[in-house]
Design an enzyme around this catalytic site. Structure first.
Site, PDB file in Angstrom:
ATOM      1  N   HIS A  46      29.257  -1.431  11.666  1.00  0.00           N
ATOM      2  CA  HIS A  46      30.161  -2.520  12.271  1.00  0.00           C
ATOM      3  C   HIS A  46      29.269  -3.983  11.932  1.00  0.00           C
ATOM      4  CE1 HIS A  46      32.278  -4.491  15.612  1.00  0.00           C
ATOM      5  NE2 HIS A  46      31.245  -5.305  15.785  1.00  0.00           N
ATOM      6  N   GLU A  47      28.210  -4.074  12.232  1.00  0.00           N
ATOM      7  CA  GLU A  47      27.333  -5.473  12.307  1.00  0.00           C
ATOM      8  C   GLU A  47      27.535  -5.936  10.625  1.00  0.00           C
ATOM      9  OE1 GLU A  47      26.922  -7.216  14.512  1.00  0.00           O
ATOM     10  OE2 GLU A  47      27.031  -5.426  15.979  1.00  0.00           O
ATOM     11  N   GLU A  91      36.403  -8.395  15.923  1.00  0.00           N
ATOM     12  CA  GLU A  91      35.782  -7.019  16.304  1.00  0.00           C
ATOM     13  C   GLU A  91      36.848  -5.743  15.758  1.00  0.00           C
ATOM     14  OE1 GLU A  91      32.959  -6.675  18.086  1.00  0.00           O
ATOM     15  OE2 GLU A  91      32.884  -8.572  17.250  1.00  0.00           O
TER      16      GLU A  91
END
Length: 288
Positions: free
Chosen positions: A130-131, A204
């Site tokens: 995700h990061e 996100e």
């Protein structure tokens, strides 16, 4: 589609900034507003990563003192065709993580000690994917610009209110209009915050999707988010700040913001994110 949404929101934020600057000082105000934004954005571009890492006392690590973590990041960056970022561990028991840096060649990922304790290897990989998706899509730069513009709008609006109350503005008759003052002092900064939060939420979702396809296992990130959400609802990170809350994988203020209107949330609800990851899991399975 997400790129166009973010671009639209960024333009809207800039227009709010122009409107505030123009009302406060006319054409000169617009020019000053642009110069202020440019200066702050340049500073943010080169130094925001160092400031946020220092704020959270992040400690740099490598393959010698964090071999497992390093191996996961290395494997993911090779799959994503990204440069190896710097890796940091934050001495904090509340589990969380973020990425920072102006571009993929100057990126860093940071995880808390608490995250490494409560997540298994697959879940950690989901979080790091995700990061790295944030890094891949330059989300850190987008978020920094949005935060700076929103802060600048609030500052200029405050100057307008102070100037009017002191009777020092040359356009005092126009600025004295209570309706316009309400818009400048309250509505404009509020609108800027809403737009900034919308940008954060869009990124996100995109990073979650990127992680799902990078690992091929959306359920890893979904499981991690469930654990992180449960923990963050009981504990708040030390040194957590509103300015950097949007950077973390889950809001570091946890349940303190859970009852706020969706318009003011830095992140989509965890339940919505998990539902989307479950949808992606089925999509990936059908494509296999």
């Amino acid at each position: 589609m997400e790129i166009f949404k973010t671009a639209f929101l960024m333009v809207a934020l800039m227009l709010v900034f122009i409107a505030v600057g123009g009302y406060v000082g006319g054409e000169q105000g617009m020019m000053i507003a642009f110069l202020m934004a440019a200066g702050m954005n340049i500073f943010s571009y080169f130094f925001s990563d160092k400031l946020v890492l220092k704020r959270y006392n992040a400690i740099p690590v490598d393959e010698n003192n964090a071999h497992g973590l390093y191996e996961i990041v290395s494997r993911l960056t090779q799959k994503a065709n990204l440069p190896m970022p710097k890796i940091y561990i934050i001495p904090e028991e509340v589990p969380n993580a973020f990425a920072t840096g102006r571009n993929p060649s100057h990126a860093a990922v940071a995880v808390t000690e608490g995250l490494l304790k409560i997540l298994n290897e697959n879940e950690i990989e989901g979080v790091l994917a995700h990061e790295l998706s944030h890094v891949r899509h330059y989300d850190i730069l987008t978020g920094s610009v949005a935060a700076i513009l929103a802060g600048a709008i609030a500052m200029v609006a405050n100057f307008a209110k102070i100037g009017t109350l002191a009777g020092q503005n040359q356009n005092s008759q126009r600025n004295a209009n209570p309706v316009i003052m309400l818009i400048i002092a309250v509505v404009m900064p509020l609108a800027a915050t809403v737009i900034q939060m919308a940008i954060s939420r869009e990124r996100e979702y995109k990073a979650d999707k990127g992680a799902a396809y990078l690992t091929g296992h959306p359920e890893w990130l979904a499981s991690a988010l469930t654990k992180l959400e449960n923990y963050s609802n009981s504990y708040v990170m030390q040194n957590a700040s509103e300015q950097s809350a949007h950077m973390f994988i889950v809001n570091p203020f946890g349940s303190l913001t859970s009852k706020l209107s969706v318009l003011f949330r830095t992140h989509p609800s965890t339940s919505d994110r998990i539902a989307e990851l479950q949808r992606l899991e089925q999509e990936i399975k059908r494509g296999m």
